[in-house]
Design a protein around this motif. Structure first.
Motif, mmCIF file in Angstrom:
data_model
loop_
_atom_site.group_PDB
_atom_site.id
_atom_site.type_symbol
_atom_site.label_atom_id
_atom_site.label_comp_id
_atom_site.label_asym_id
_atom_site.label_seq_id
_atom_site.Cartn_x
_atom_site.Cartn_y
_atom_site.Cartn_z
ATOM 1 N N GLU A 130 -7.765 122.171 -62.118
ATOM 2 C CA GLU A 130 -9.145 122.186 -61.635
ATOM 3 C C GLU A 130 -9.499 120.924 -60.857
ATOM 4 O O GLU A 130 -10.224 120.970 -59.857
ATOM 5 C CB GLU A 130 -10.097 122.336 -62.824
ATOM 6 C CG GLU A 130 -11.550 122.544 -62.447
ATOM 7 C CD GLU A 130 -11.822 123.948 -61.930
ATOM 8 O OE1 GLU A 130 -12.064 124.083 -60.713
ATOM 9 O OE2 GLU A 130 -11.783 124.884 -62.733
ATOM 10 N N PRO A 138 -16.419 123.078 -61.022
ATOM 11 C CA PRO A 138 -15.432 124.095 -61.433
ATOM 12 C C PRO A 138 -15.168 125.144 -60.360
ATOM 13 O O PRO A 138 -15.403 126.340 -60.554
ATOM 14 C CB PRO A 138 -16.076 124.704 -62.680
ATOM 15 C CG PRO A 138 -17.547 124.573 -62.432
ATOM 16 C CD PRO A 138 -17.717 123.255 -61.709
ATOM 17 N N SER A 141 -11.821 127.520 -61.308
ATOM 18 C CA SER A 141 -12.053 128.422 -62.436
ATOM 19 C C SER A 141 -13.105 129.469 -62.090
ATOM 20 O O SER A 141 -13.030 130.618 -62.550
ATOM 21 C CB SER A 141 -12.476 127.636 -63.681
ATOM 22 O OG SER A 141 -13.624 126.859 -63.431
ATOM 23 N N THR A 142 -14.077 129.099 -61.265
ATOM 24 C CA THR A 142 -15.077 130.073 -60.823
ATOM 25 C C THR A 142 -14.415 131.177 -60.009
ATOM 26 O O THR A 142 -14.687 132.367 -60.202
ATOM 27 C CB THR A 142 -16.169 129.386 -59.983
ATOM 28 O OG1 THR A 142 -16.836 128.410 -60.787
ATOM 29 C CG2 THR A 142 -17.189 130.398 -59.478
ATOM 30 N N ALA A 144 -11.190 132.027 -60.104
ATOM 31 C CA ALA A 144 -10.290 132.787 -60.975
ATOM 32 C C ALA A 144 -11.056 133.745 -61.881
ATOM 33 O O ALA A 144 -10.612 134.873 -62.129
ATOM 34 C CB ALA A 144 -9.441 131.828 -61.804
ATOM 35 N N ASP A 145 -12.219 133.312 -62.364
ATOM 36 C CA ASP A 145 -13.001 134.142 -63.280
ATOM 37 C C ASP A 145 -13.596 135.368 -62.600
ATOM 38 O O ASP A 145 -14.021 136.309 -63.277
ATOM 39 C CB ASP A 145 -14.133 133.321 -63.911
ATOM 40 C CG ASP A 145 -13.619 132.305 -64.920
ATOM 41 O OD1 ASP A 145 -12.445 132.408 -65.311
ATOM 42 O OD2 ASP A 145 -14.392 131.400 -65.295
ATOM 43 N N ARG A 146 -13.662 135.356 -61.270
ATOM 44 C CA ARG A 146 -14.232 136.500 -60.546
ATOM 45 C C ARG A 146 -13.206 137.604 -60.328
ATOM 46 O O ARG A 146 -13.520 138.645 -59.775
ATOM 47 C CB ARG A 146 -14.820 136.050 -59.201
ATOM 48 C CG ARG A 146 -16.023 135.123 -59.339
ATOM 49 C CD ARG A 146 -17.144 135.767 -60.153
ATOM 50 N NE ARG A 146 -18.301 134.912 -60.331
ATOM 51 C CZ ARG A 146 -18.464 134.044 -61.317
ATOM 52 N NH1 ARG A 146 -17.522 133.904 -62.239
ATOM 53 N NH2 ARG A 146 -19.555 133.321 -61.415
ATOM 54 N N ASP A 147 -11.969 137.377 -60.765
ATOM 55 C CA ASP A 147 -10.938 138.412 -60.818
ATOM 56 C C ASP A 147 -10.821 139.193 -59.510
ATOM 57 O O ASP A 147 -10.925 140.422 -59.474
ATOM 58 C CB ASP A 147 -11.233 139.370 -61.978
ATOM 59 C CG ASP A 147 -10.036 140.264 -62.301
ATOM 60 O OD1 ASP A 147 -8.903 139.853 -61.997
ATOM 61 O OD2 ASP A 147 -10.247 141.365 -62.843
#
Length: 251
Positions: A130, A138, A141-142, A144-147
């Motif tokens: 990160e 972030p 990670s933001t 990645a978290d949205r897939d």
């Protein structure tokens, strides 16, 4: 967690200063010339005092730090291009020992992303990076978290270039004058080339692209342009039109 910190510049120093506050124990530290290991835990204040007074963290072999009894390797050596050494080898060594890795060094994930992911797949350890883009923001990670729902990214990615352009525009100062000011303030490195020639922003774009698309992009895939040759007149013309000039990274 038990930490080993490799690299004792601004990032490594901050990790040493803050580790205890967050319940972590530092057991090994290395800089470019020496190392110190204590499986019972190091006094970070003593290590930093030694670094400031003598220029080294310890008299031991820096390589011994990689074999210490740690849970997480914090890899904060300077970013290098091409083979991304020694950062890549440090990552490989930790993963082959099934240790986790936290990267501040952009090189391994900008220049050898596929290699890092292959090593990670064969290890019980994980790699987090990160800090390589956006500092404490972030960003990765933001994404990645949205897939997969984030398909592009665009923004100002280098603080040094942004400072220089802002000062040039606001004060009507020349590039060399503002660069010297930035160096005096510690905003720019003694060798600012990574920042002003666009390399740092490009590396961050490459890392973003690798996370967005899970591809092994490298700096060679990026179109890179810096600010060193930007004349002050360009900023003046932009201001007359109600605009500004910024170094933008886009993926």
């Amino acid at each position: 967690m038990r930490l080993a910190v490799v690299g004792c510049g601004d990032v490594g120093t901050s990790v040493l200063e803050l580790a205890g506050e967050h319940g972590n124990e530092v057991v090994a530290v290395a800089d470019s010339t020496g190392g110190v290991v204590d499986d019972g835990g190091l006094d970070a204040g003593d290590v930093l005092a030694r670094k400031r007074s003598r220029g080294v963290v310890g008299s031991g072999d820096p390589e011994a730090v990689l074999d210490a009894d740690y849970d997480v390797l914090v890899e904060a050596t300077p970013t290098t291009l091409g083979d991304a050494e020694p950062g890549f080898s440090n990552v490989r060594h930790a993963l082959q020992r099934d240790r986790h890795v936290v990267l501040a060094n952009k090189g391994p994930v900008a220049e050898r992303y596929d290699d890092v992911r292959t090593l990670e797949a064969d290890s019980a350890g994980t790699v987090l990076f990160e800090a390589t883009v956006g500092g404490a923001i972030p960003v990765l990670s933001t994404v990645a978290d949205r897939d997969g729902r984030v398909t592009a990214a665009r923004g100002v990615l280098n603080g040094t270039a942004n400072f220089i352009l802002s000062r040039m525009a606001a004060e009507g100062l020349g590039y060399e004058h503002v660069l010297a000011e930035a160096q005096d303030l510690g905003v720019a490195e003694a060798d600012p080339s990574f920042d002003v020639d666009g390399t740092d922003a490009a590396l961050k774009c490459v890392i973003l692209a690798n996370v967005l698309y899970n591809d092994g992009h490298t700096l060679a895939d990026a179109e890179v342009e810096g600010i060193a040759d930007l004349p002050g007149s360009a900023l003046e013309l932009a201001a007359e039109d109600g605009r500004t000039i910024r170094l933008i990274g886009e993926v």
